[in-house]
Design an enzyme around this catalytic site. Structure first.
Site, PDB file in Angstrom:
ATOM      1  CE  LYS A  86      -4.529  -1.498   1.296  1.00 62.14           C
ATOM      2  NZ  LYS A  86      -4.358  -2.930   1.670  1.00 62.14           N
ATOM      3  CD  GLU A 108     -10.043   5.246   0.834  1.00 69.69           C
ATOM      4  OE1 GLU A 108      -9.718   6.433   0.627  1.00 69.69           O
ATOM      5  OE2 GLU A 108      -9.471   4.291   0.281  1.00 69.69           O
ATOM      6  CB  SER A 375      -0.067  -8.086  -1.224  1.00 71.94           C
ATOM      7  OG  SER A 375      -0.899  -8.865  -0.391  1.00 71.94           O
TER       8      SER A 375
HETATM    9  C1  LIG Z   1      -5.218  -3.924   1.504  1.00 70.61           C
HETATM   10  C2  LIG Z   1      -4.469  -5.174   1.236  1.00 70.61           C
HETATM   11  C3  LIG Z   1      -4.826  -6.031   0.179  1.00 70.61           C
HETATM   12  C4  LIG Z   1      -6.034  -5.812  -0.691  1.00 70.61           C
HETATM   13  O1  LIG Z   1      -6.026  -4.649  -1.427  1.00 70.61           O
HETATM   14  P1  LIG Z   1      -5.776  -4.625  -3.012  1.00 70.61           P
HETATM   15  O2  LIG Z   1      -6.109  -3.241  -3.387  1.00 70.61           O
HETATM   16  O3  LIG Z   1      -6.685  -5.651  -3.618  1.00 70.61           O
HETATM   17  O4  LIG Z   1      -4.353  -4.974  -3.237  1.00 70.61           O
HETATM   18  C5  LIG Z   1      -4.040  -7.142  -0.062  1.00 70.61           C
HETATM   19  N1  LIG Z   1      -2.954  -7.418   0.704  1.00 70.61           N
HETATM   20  C6  LIG Z   1      -2.591  -6.623   1.739  1.00 70.61           C
HETATM   21  C7  LIG Z   1      -1.398  -7.008   2.540  1.00 70.61           C
HETATM   22  C8  LIG Z   1      -3.329  -5.482   2.046  1.00 70.61           C
HETATM   23  O5  LIG Z   1      -2.965  -4.699   3.066  1.00 70.61           O
END
Ligand SMILES: *Cc1c(COP(=O)(O)O)cnc(C)c1O
Length: 407
Positions: A86, A108, A375
């Site tokens: 993020k 948000e 992610s």
């Molecule tokens: C917020 C988040 C997501 C989901 O958000 P996307 O916009 O679909 O990437 C996925 N993995 C993590 C670690 C997150 O914090």
């Protein structure tokens, strides 16, 4: 890029008249910025000095050997400073806001991850930061409020509607309509009215570009890429360099939650989503007969959302992205598997992609290559994972900590 804000029939800019000017101005400024060498240099310095880019692409040899199928590589986006992808978007938009002469950022947040990344980028760049968060989410996500406030952000509770993410988005849009002369609205995923889906994809594309160049160094061509999909920002950024080609296979893992049935999951592409216009864009949403957003469920807070980014909805419809749904228990099993075999702690969101990779590695078989995007890292999920995997000992620990406090 979208065509006039549309990806096929999805996307667009369905907003109140007062937001037309700020969105048009933002689009122009964004296009100028990404074509500007000075802006790109600032962004590259932020990536290198603060986020810690490039993040590694780990050959997961132990996991691959145990599964006996395709070779799995894991993009360790969880090693980005603040713990997830993020920050890439927060950094890009915060730098853009500074370039536009804005001194104040609003955002948000649902689970608090995007709020935390935004607060961190604002601390680093010296921008004022207000994060709108539903009161119900504040109650559930106390640790992230603590970090946001430590970064100097103001967390504003939203007390309307269901007091969750969608109400926080409405509050942020209301603020922006009145404040845009000095304020940028830093939206957190690849959705919302144009130009946000294009902008968020561009700032997350660093994940895919690094992965592509690392594979080129290794002389490997991946056969499949897998990412989890909440709003869709890590997936679209990871896939970006390959979208226009017809390979590799692109797989998006949605939250299958407790299984099929209304309210049990957040699988919008699994056939239960319907076309709707919500919060400024047209896409697929989980809605009831009256078009109201349905409550969703997932063990991972970040995938627990009723809508999906318009470009992902379009690429799902055309067949370029294959969507699979992964249940809570499968994600937990994947978390344990990669912890034991590779010494990694996947975020619960990312563990959905991990679970899809385990399945696909066996399906594709030896000699093939899969890349999965981790992610985020899973430290933030300890209250969920420890309770699910090691209930009694964890509850005892929490009890003893709170007793200490009261003495
Ligand atoms: C917020 C988040 C997501 C989901 O958000 P996307 O916009 O679909 O990437 C996925 N993995 C993590 C670690 C997150 O914090």
């Amino acid at each position: 890029m979208s065509e006039n804000g549309f990806f096929g029939s999805f996307g667009g800019r369905y907003t109140a008249e007062v937001l037309r000017r700020p969105l048009e101005t933002l689009e122009e400024e964004f296009r100028c910025a990404i074509a500007d060498e000075g802006f790109q240099a600032d962004l590259a310095a932020f990536h290198c000095d603060y986020i810690g880019r490039p993040t590694p692409l780990l050959p997961a040899r132990n996991a691959s050997a145990e599964l006996g199928g395709a070779d799995i590589y894991i993009k360790l986006e969880g090693l980005a400073n603040t713990g997830a992808h993020k920050i890439n978007n927060a950094a890009g938009q915060a730098l853009l806001a500074r370039r536009m002469g804005k001194s104040r950022i609003i955002a948000e947040t649902g689970a608090g991850q995007h709020g935390m990344a935004t607060a961190a980028a604002c601390a680093r760049l010296g921008l004022d930061c207000v994060v709108y968060m539903g009161e119900e989410d504040i109650r559930r996500q106390q640790p992230n409020i603590y970090w946001m406030e430590l970064f100097g952000a103001e967390v504003r509770p939203v007390r309307t509607g269901s007091r969750t993410l969608k109400d926080a988005v409405n509050a942020a849009l209301r603020d922006w309509a009145a404040s845009w002369s000095d304020t940028h609205y830093l939206l957190g995923s690849a959705l919302g009215p144009a130009p946000f889906p294009d902008m968020v994809r561009e700032f997350q594309a660093v994940i895919g570009r690094e992965t592509q160049s690392r594979f080129a160094d290794l002389g490997v061509l991946p056969d499949a890429l897998i990412a989890c999909v909440g709003g869709g920002s890590n997936a679209i950024g990871f896939f970006e360099p390959w979208i226009a080609a017809n390979r590799p296979l692109l797989v998006g893992a949605e939250a299958g939650g407790r299984g099929a049935g209304r309210g049990n999951n957040a699988a919008r592409m699994g056939g239960e989503g319907s076309v709707s216009v919500v919060q400024g864009y047209k896409s697929l949403f989980l809605t009831d007969e009256d078009g109201q957003l349905l409550p969703t469920h997932s063990i991972s807070a970040g995938l627990d959302y009723a809508g999906i980014g318009p470009q992902l909805a379009h690429l799902g419809e055309t067949g370029r992205i294959r969507f699979v749904s992964v249940r809570d228990d499968e994600a937990l099993a994947a978390l344990k598997f990669f912890a034991r075999t590779e010494g990694l702690i996947f975020a619960m969101e990312s563990a959905h992609a991990g679970a899809a990779a385990i399945k696909l590695a066996q399906e594709l078989g030896r000699g093939k290559t899969i890349a999965v995007n981790m992610s985020g890292r899973g430290d933030k999920d300890i209250f969920i994972t420890a309770a699910a995997l090691d209930g009694a000992a964890w509850r005892e620990f929490l009890r003893s900590e709170s007793e200490l406090e009261s003495h």
